[in-house]
Design a protein around this motif. Structure first.
Motif, PDB file in Angstrom:
ATOM      1  N   GLY A   1       0.806  -1.213   0.000  1.00 37.82           N
ATOM      2  CA  GLY A   1       0.000   0.000   0.000  1.00 37.82           C
ATOM      3  C   GLY A   1       0.838   1.262   0.000  1.00 37.82           C
ATOM      4  N   THR A   2       1.934   1.268   0.746  1.00 36.55           N
ATOM      5  CA  THR A   2       2.790   2.454   0.767  1.00 36.55           C
ATOM      6  C   THR A   2       3.559   2.604  -0.541  1.00 36.55           C
ATOM      7  N   ARG A   3       3.907   1.496  -1.190  1.00 35.55           N
ATOM      8  CA  ARG A   3       4.542   1.588  -2.515  1.00 35.55           C
ATOM      9  C   ARG A   3       3.567   2.150  -3.543  1.00 35.55           C
ATOM     10  N   LEU A   4       2.299   1.775  -3.416  1.00 32.01           N
ATOM     11  CA  LEU A   4       1.295   2.248  -4.365  1.00 32.01           C
ATOM     12  C   LEU A   4       1.015   3.743  -4.219  1.00 32.01           C
ATOM     13  N   LEU A   5       1.268   4.304  -3.035  1.00 34.28           N
ATOM     14  CA  LEU A   5       1.033   5.735  -2.833  1.00 34.28           C
ATOM     15  C   LEU A   5       1.873   6.580  -3.786  1.00 34.28           C
ATOM     16  N   GLU A   6       3.064   6.084  -4.147  1.00 29.03           N
ATOM     17  CA  GLU A   6       3.930   6.821  -5.066  1.00 29.03           C
ATOM     18  C   GLU A   6       3.321   6.910  -6.462  1.00 29.03           C
TER      19      GLU A   6
ATOM     20  N   THR B   1      -7.179   4.159  -8.097  1.00 32.21           N
ATOM     21  CA  THR B   1      -6.279   5.088  -8.768  1.00 32.21           C
ATOM     22  C   THR B   1      -6.991   6.426  -8.913  1.00 32.21           C
ATOM     23  N   LEU B   2      -6.310   7.487  -8.482  1.00 28.11           N
ATOM     24  CA  LEU B   2      -6.898   8.822  -8.541  1.00 28.11           C
ATOM     25  C   LEU B   2      -6.378   9.589  -9.747  1.00 28.11           C
ATOM     26  N   GLN B   3      -7.137  10.605 -10.122  1.00 23.03           N
ATOM     27  CA  GLN B   3      -6.742  11.481 -11.221  1.00 23.03           C
ATOM     28  C   GLN B   3      -5.463  12.218 -10.837  1.00 23.03           C
TER      29      GLN B   3
END
Length: 100
Positions: free
Chosen positions: A22-27, A87-89
């Motif tokens: 989850g923290t890797r995906l924040l990037e 996934t956000l804009q």
């Protein structure tokens, strides 16, 4: 939007998941949430957009298998759950940890 509908959307999202993945995906501007097992991708996107005032571009969901747990001589299973990677804009973000 009525308060009943807003409450129903809030019930779809259980909690954000803070894991290594989850923290890797924040990037990559992706967020990991635990959601109710009956929710579909459209409902998850609507709930995230309404609760956090952001624009969702993509939702990926998966159901991890229920794990067995042993307590003494008794064997049982943890309840299963559903995860959603949202996934956000570009330019939008969700503050998971408020400034202290």
């Amino acid at each position: 939007m009525s308060s009943g509908t807003k409450r129903a959307l809030a019930d779809i999202i259980r909690r954000p998941l803070i894991t290594e993945k989850g923290t890797r995906l924040l990037e990559e501007n992706k967020y990991l949430f635990e959601v109710t097992p009956g929710a579909n991708k459209i409902q998850i996107a609507q709930a995230i957009e309404e609760l956090f005032s952001v624009k969702v571009t993509k939702v990926n969901t998966f159901n991890p298998p229920a794990r067995q747990r042993r307590v003494g001589k008794y064997l049982g299973t943890r309840s299963s759950y559903k995860r959603a990677i949202v996934t956000l804009q570009e330019g939008d973000s969700i503050t998971l940890f408020p400034e202290v």
